[in-house]
Structures are given as C-alpha cells and as structure tokens.
Scaffold this motif. Sequence first.
Motif, mmCIF file in Angstrom:
data_model
loop_
_atom_site.group_PDB
_atom_site.id
_atom_site.type_symbol
_atom_site.label_atom_id
_atom_site.label_comp_id
_atom_site.label_asym_id
_atom_site.label_seq_id
_atom_site.Cartn_x
_atom_site.Cartn_y
_atom_site.Cartn_z
ATOM 1 N N VAL A 114 0.133 1.340 -5.935
ATOM 2 C CA VAL A 114 -0.096 0.361 -4.662
ATOM 3 C C VAL A 114 -1.108 -0.872 -4.905
ATOM 4 C CG1 VAL A 114 1.102 2.091 -3.164
ATOM 5 C CG2 VAL A 114 -1.410 2.113 -3.551
ATOM 6 N N VAL B 290 12.033 0.689 2.161
ATOM 7 C CA VAL B 290 10.938 0.645 1.477
ATOM 8 C C VAL B 290 9.855 -0.241 2.463
ATOM 9 C CG1 VAL B 290 9.558 -0.266 -0.647
ATOM 10 C CG2 VAL B 290 11.569 0.822 -0.731
ATOM 11 N N LEU B 291 8.684 0.152 2.572
ATOM 12 C CA LEU B 291 7.729 -0.567 3.612
ATOM 13 C C LEU B 291 7.549 -1.951 3.235
ATOM 14 C CD1 LEU B 291 5.651 -0.539 5.888
ATOM 15 C CD2 LEU B 291 4.047 0.266 4.200
ATOM 16 N N SER B 292 7.461 -2.396 1.721
ATOM 17 C CA SER B 292 7.271 -3.690 1.622
ATOM 18 C C SER B 292 8.558 -4.644 1.684
ATOM 19 C CB SER B 292 6.664 -3.847 -0.074
ATOM 20 O OG SER B 292 7.592 -3.207 -0.759
ATOM 21 N N LEU C 219 0.632 5.620 1.891
ATOM 22 C CA LEU C 219 1.389 4.308 1.603
ATOM 23 C C LEU C 219 2.488 4.416 0.652
ATOM 24 C CD1 LEU C 219 -1.739 1.942 2.435
ATOM 25 C CD2 LEU C 219 0.458 2.203 3.439
ATOM 26 N N GLU C 220 2.090 5.115 -0.639
ATOM 27 C CA GLU C 220 2.764 5.257 -1.655
ATOM 28 C C GLU C 220 4.129 6.015 -1.449
ATOM 29 O OE1 GLU C 220 4.850 7.372 -5.120
ATOM 30 O OE2 GLU C 220 3.672 8.410 -3.365
ATOM 31 N N HIS D 206 -1.425 -4.216 -3.433
ATOM 32 C CA HIS D 206 -1.531 -4.446 -1.903
ATOM 33 C C HIS D 206 -2.771 -3.913 -1.486
ATOM 34 C CE1 HIS D 206 2.962 -4.863 -1.573
ATOM 35 N NE2 HIS D 206 3.133 -3.970 -2.270
ATOM 36 N N ASN E 292 5.456 -7.561 4.364
ATOM 37 C CA ASN E 292 4.639 -7.709 3.329
ATOM 38 C C ASN E 292 3.279 -7.213 3.948
ATOM 39 O OD1 ASN E 292 2.806 -8.642 1.382
ATOM 40 N ND2 ASN E 292 2.637 -10.592 1.970
ATOM 41 N N TRP E 293 2.881 -6.091 3.353
ATOM 42 C CA TRP E 293 1.752 -5.254 3.698
ATOM 43 C C TRP E 293 0.576 -5.391 3.011
ATOM 44 C CZ3 TRP E 293 -0.472 -1.159 1.261
ATOM 45 C CH2 TRP E 293 0.302 -0.524 0.278
ATOM 46 N N GLU F 88 6.446 3.497 0.235
ATOM 47 C CA GLU F 88 7.282 2.679 -0.584
ATOM 48 C C GLU F 88 8.226 3.007 -1.148
ATOM 49 O OE1 GLU F 88 6.279 -0.699 -1.756
ATOM 50 O OE2 GLU F 88 5.901 -0.468 0.501
ATOM 51 N N HIS F 89 8.656 4.525 -1.180
ATOM 52 C CA HIS F 89 9.794 5.332 -1.552
ATOM 53 C C HIS F 89 10.843 5.787 -0.489
ATOM 54 C CE1 HIS F 89 6.910 5.431 -5.084
ATOM 55 N NE2 HIS F 89 8.078 5.486 -5.807
#
Length: 254
Positions: A138, A108-110, A99-100, A141, A114-115, A103-104
């Motif tokens: 993270v 970006v995933l977020s 997940l981290e 989240h 919105n997770w 986010e890079h």
Amino acid sequence: TPSLFEDSAKLNLKRRIARRVFDAVTGFGLRSGGHTIVTSEYLRGECSREFNVRADIARMGGLTTANAFRPRPITSELRMLSVSRIEPNKRIDWILRALEQLEHESPVLSARVNWHLDVVGKGSALEAMQKLATNLGVAEHVHFHGYLSDAELTRLYETTHLFLMPAVQGYGIPAIESLSRGIPVLLHRESGVSDILRQTPWAVVIDGKESAMLPALRQAIDNTLAGAQLSTPLPQLPTEEDWAARVARLCNWL
C-alpha cells in the motif's frame, strides 16, 4: 497514568518492580491533598484503579483558527490523515493492515475511490511502519511526512476528509481539532475524547482489539463517502476557555 507508558507485559522484572514503586509513590502523593484533574473517564477510571484516587474531569479543547469549520464533500479523492508520534501505542500498523485488507475486498477500495493516507509525525516506529506499508503493498497510497510545522500541518488538514486515531490516548486533542475543521474521525474507546463522541455520525469509535479495526475503518470510509455527517450538526466540543474555567473552579481560583 500507567497505560500511557510502554506495555508493562513487555517489561523485565526489575522495570516492572520499579513501575509499581513509582505508581505507589504517585498514588501517595495524589492522595495527600488537593484535586487530581484528568481529561477523560478513561483516565479517571485508571486513577481510581491504580492510585486509589478520585479524579475530577476537565475536558480540553483544541487549538484551531477561527471559522475553521467547513463541509468536505468528496469529489475525486479520499484523503485520510493520522497525526501523532510514530510509536507502537499509536497503532499505525492497525491502519495499514486494515487498508491492505480493504484492497482485497470486493469491490477493492481503490476501485471505489482514489484514496491516500498522510501520516504525520516522527518516532521510534517510523522506519518499521514505512517498511510495513511497502510489505503490504500500500506504499503508493501512503505518504510519511515526518515532522511538519504548524503552518504545513494546517495546509494538510485543508485537504483531509477523514482523520484516523486508533491509538491509546489519554485524551486525543487531534480529534477535537479535526472535528472543529469539519473532518470526521475514527478513534478508539481508549482515547479519552471518545467519551463525548460515541453517539454521532461525525465519529466511528473502535471498542476492542485489532480485529475491530477493519469493520470500523470500512464504516468510517463508507460514512465519509456518503457524507453521512453533513446533514448532522457537529457535536458540542469543549474549548480551551471551558477547560480553563473548569480547572479554575476545581482549584478554587474563582
């Protein structure tokens, strides 16, 4: 079977010898007569390798309420769930690090959605996983719930879109219970229930080490956001009644 205990490579010599003696005695007992019944191909293979025993498979079902299945399209938030004892072999750290990394990436995933990740369970690695989430950035989240009652867990399932289970598991009943509710799953080939979930958009199966986690999680999230499973029938899942009947037949009770 041995792989469901702690990693033998981390044991000292005395404990490794004790483990081998225990396995030898177990194998002798299993070969003395009757049926050895396991829940998966994975465990049957290990029984053959470690104990020289041919096991029969009886796949277990999950425990869910009637009519629990419902489609779960995502509107404003992607909620992911992990339910297990928080121990090293459950690989919660794989989830957090993947997940981290998401986010890079670009995007970006977020920024895409919105997770939120709910982690349910207690265990020896709980504090370490909480610290890891903070160190990876993270934690905002991720919610570590600790132990939840059945009623509390049922309510949490109702808000979940994707179930994460990259663990080494003899079987993995939580995956069956999630699917029966209409929740797609990510799991590892070392979970026995993956035997029946390898060819369906309802499941993404990891086969390999931690390096395989990131692309698998990316695919599972993409599939869930796109609703890939919603146009495909749910795979045929075993039930507790199926399991009981199979065991009864193998034991000549019927």
